[in-house]
Design a protein around this motif. Structure first.
Motif, PDB file in Angstrom:
ATOM      1  N   PRO A  86     -58.960 -17.433 -62.262  1.00  0.00           N
ATOM      2  CA  PRO A  86     -59.800 -17.786 -63.418  1.00  0.00           C
ATOM      3  C   PRO A  86     -60.666 -16.615 -63.908  1.00  0.00           C
ATOM      4  N   LEU A  87     -60.889 -15.628 -63.068  1.00  0.00           N
ATOM      5  CA  LEU A  87     -61.736 -14.490 -63.447  1.00  0.00           C
ATOM      6  C   LEU A  87     -60.968 -13.396 -64.187  1.00  0.00           C
ATOM      7  N   LEU A  88     -59.627 -13.467 -64.183  1.00  0.00           N
ATOM      8  CA  LEU A  88     -58.817 -12.440 -64.843  1.00  0.00           C
ATOM      9  C   LEU A  88     -58.866 -12.605 -66.356  1.00  0.00           C
ATOM     10  N   ARG A  89     -58.937 -11.473 -67.054  1.00  0.00           N
ATOM     11  CA  ARG A  89     -58.904 -11.502 -68.514  1.00  0.00           C
ATOM     12  C   ARG A  89     -57.454 -11.440 -68.981  1.00  0.00           C
ATOM     13  N   PRO A  90     -57.170 -11.924 -70.194  1.00  0.00           N
ATOM     14  CA  PRO A  90     -55.782 -11.863 -70.693  1.00  0.00           C
ATOM     15  C   PRO A  90     -55.376 -10.415 -70.979  1.00  0.00           C
ATOM     16  N   LEU A  91     -54.075 -10.184 -71.024  1.00  0.00           N
ATOM     17  CA  LEU A  91     -53.568  -8.861 -71.365  1.00  0.00           C
ATOM     18  C   LEU A  91     -53.921  -8.532 -72.805  1.00  0.00           C
ATOM     19  N   PRO A  92     -54.070  -7.254 -73.132  1.00  0.00           N
ATOM     20  CA  PRO A  92     -54.377  -6.889 -74.520  1.00  0.00           C
ATOM     21  C   PRO A  92     -53.229  -7.279 -75.445  1.00  0.00           C
ATOM     22  N   PRO A  93     -53.515  -7.607 -76.710  1.00  0.00           N
ATOM     23  CA  PRO A  93     -52.464  -8.049 -77.635  1.00  0.00           C
ATOM     24  C   PRO A  93     -51.514  -6.929 -78.052  1.00  0.00           C
ATOM     25  N   ASP A  94     -51.994  -5.689 -78.056  1.00  0.00           N
ATOM     26  CA  ASP A  94     -51.124  -4.588 -78.466  1.00  0.00           C
ATOM     27  C   ASP A  94     -50.214  -4.180 -77.314  1.00  0.00           C
ATOM     28  N   ARG A  95     -49.007  -3.754 -77.682  1.00  0.00           N
ATOM     29  CA  ARG A  95     -48.022  -3.361 -76.668  1.00  0.00           C
ATOM     30  C   ARG A  95     -48.398  -2.002 -76.100  1.00  0.00           C
ATOM     31  N   PHE A  96     -48.063  -1.785 -74.841  1.00  0.00           N
ATOM     32  CA  PHE A  96     -48.315  -0.498 -74.219  1.00  0.00           C
ATOM     33  C   PHE A  96     -47.124  -0.143 -73.341  1.00  0.00           C
ATOM     34  N   GLU A  97     -46.898   1.134 -73.171  1.00  0.00           N
ATOM     35  CA  GLU A  97     -45.748   1.627 -72.406  1.00  0.00           C
ATOM     36  C   GLU A  97     -46.000   1.464 -70.915  1.00  0.00           C
ATOM     37  N   THR A  98     -45.068   0.846 -70.234  1.00  0.00           N
ATOM     38  CA  THR A  98     -45.198   0.652 -68.796  1.00  0.00           C
ATOM     39  C   THR A  98     -44.325   1.616 -68.002  1.00  0.00           C
ATOM     40  N   GLY A  99     -43.513   2.404 -68.699  1.00  0.00           N
ATOM     41  CA  GLY A  99     -42.641   3.356 -68.012  1.00  0.00           C
ATOM     42  C   GLY A  99     -43.385   4.599 -67.573  1.00  0.00           C
ATOM     43  N   ARG A 100     -42.755   5.355 -66.708  1.00  0.00           N
ATOM     44  CA  ARG A 100     -43.325   6.603 -66.216  1.00  0.00           C
ATOM     45  C   ARG A 100     -42.680   7.762 -66.965  1.00  0.00           C
ATOM     46  N   LEU A 101     -43.492   8.666 -67.484  1.00  0.00           N
ATOM     47  CA  LEU A 101     -42.999   9.818 -68.222  1.00  0.00           C
ATOM     48  C   LEU A 101     -42.859  11.007 -67.266  1.00  0.00           C
ATOM     49  N   LEU A 102     -41.653  11.553 -67.196  1.00  0.00           N
ATOM     50  CA  LEU A 102     -41.360  12.688 -66.319  1.00  0.00           C
ATOM     51  C   LEU A 102     -40.815  13.830 -67.171  1.00  0.00           C
ATOM     52  N   THR A 103     -40.890  15.054 -66.659  1.00  0.00           N
ATOM     53  CA  THR A 103     -40.403  16.216 -67.412  1.00  0.00           C
ATOM     54  C   THR A 103     -39.506  17.088 -66.539  1.00  0.00           C
ATOM     55  N   PRO A 104     -38.303  16.618 -66.227  1.00  0.00           N
ATOM     56  CA  PRO A 104     -37.399  17.440 -65.413  1.00  0.00           C
ATOM     57  C   PRO A 104     -36.737  18.542 -66.237  1.00  0.00           C
ATOM     58  N   ARG A 105     -36.310  19.591 -65.564  1.00  0.00           N
ATOM     59  CA  ARG A 105     -35.573  20.673 -66.206  1.00  0.00           C
ATOM     60  C   ARG A 105     -34.086  20.468 -65.934  1.00  0.00           C
ATOM     61  N   VAL A 106     -33.262  20.693 -66.949  1.00  0.00           N
ATOM     62  CA  VAL A 106     -31.816  20.551 -66.810  1.00  0.00           C
ATOM     63  C   VAL A 106     -31.297  21.776 -66.053  1.00  0.00           C
ATOM     64  N   ASP A 107     -30.595  21.538 -64.946  1.00  0.00           N
ATOM     65  CA  ASP A 107     -30.117  22.659 -64.123  1.00  0.00           C
ATOM     66  C   ASP A 107     -28.860  23.293 -64.713  1.00  0.00           C
ATOM     67  N   ARG A 108     -28.339  24.293 -64.038  1.00  0.00           N
ATOM     68  CA  ARG A 108     -27.191  25.037 -64.573  1.00  0.00           C
ATOM     69  C   ARG A 108     -25.910  24.222 -64.597  1.00  0.00           C
ATOM     70  N   TYR A 109     -25.917  23.080 -63.940  1.00  0.00           N
ATOM     71  CA  TYR A 109     -24.758  22.186 -63.955  1.00  0.00           C
ATOM     72  C   TYR A 109     -24.937  21.043 -64.968  1.00  0.00           C
ATOM     73  N   ALA A 110     -25.930  21.169 -65.832  1.00  0.00           N
ATOM     74  CA  ALA A 110     -26.243  20.170 -66.864  1.00  0.00           C
ATOM     75  C   ALA A 110     -26.652  18.838 -66.256  1.00  0.00           C
ATOM     76  N   ARG A 111     -27.477  18.901 -65.209  1.00  0.00           N
ATOM     77  CA  ARG A 111     -27.956  17.687 -64.546  1.00  0.00           C
ATOM     78  C   ARG A 111     -29.466  17.719 -64.435  1.00  0.00           C
TER      79      ARG A 111
END
Length: 160
Positions: A45-70
């Motif tokens: 009962p003490l929890l507030r509702p989620l905000p109405p606007d959508r938000f990203e739940t994914g994790r943003l990563l920045t890998p480098r493509v290796d010499r084998y294109a992976r």
């Protein structure tokens, strides 16, 4: 070959999650008097509702493509188009999909099936020669790759 339709898989997954939730509700942490479920019932009962606007739940990563294109994303290897070798890409890792961006442009997307394979194809290599269509009518080189044991891929393996 798995013939379970996505709706059945979702239903099976939901049933499993419900069973895990019930088990977790009966769990006690350390020597506490109340179970996890009893504590949650008191706090709900003490929890507030989620905000109405959508938000990203994914994790943003920045890998480098290796010499084998992976690229390596969380102990899984994904192949990229060869033109991105040496580039650092942005990868959005969600619970059910992997989306790859070059700057602001989406270059590949792949649903994650969670079946435990380590090597995945996300984009198409320009010289890879796959012109096989998958079950959804898309070409293998379109970024919508079929399952690794797909009959079309096994035919191609036997031909070479």
């Amino acid at each position: 070959m798995d013939v379970t339709c996505p709706d059945q898989k979702a239903s099976i997954r939901d049933d499993r999650l419900t069973a895990y939730d019930r088990t977790d509700d009966r769990r006690r942490i350390g020597n506490r008097v109340h179970t996890v479920g009893e504590d949650f019932a008191a706090e709900a009962p003490l929890l507030r509702p989620l905000p109405p606007d959508r938000f990203e739940t994914g994790r943003l990563l920045t890998p480098r493509v290796d010499r084998y294109a992976r690229v390596m994303v969380r102990q899984s290897t994904y192949s990229m188009p060869a033109r991105f070798i040496g580039h650092q890409l942005r990868v959005l890792l969600r619970a059910d999909e992997l989306v790859v961006f070059d700057r602001r442009r989406e270059i590949a997307a792949r649903p994650l099936d969670g079946e435990g394979f380590n090597y995945r194809r996300v984009g198409s290599l320009s010289r890879d020669g796959n012109a096989c269509a998958d079950d959804r009518g898309g070409a293998v080189g379109s970024g919508q790759y079929p399952h690794p044991r797909h009959p079309c891929l096994s035919r191609a393996r036997h031909q070479h």
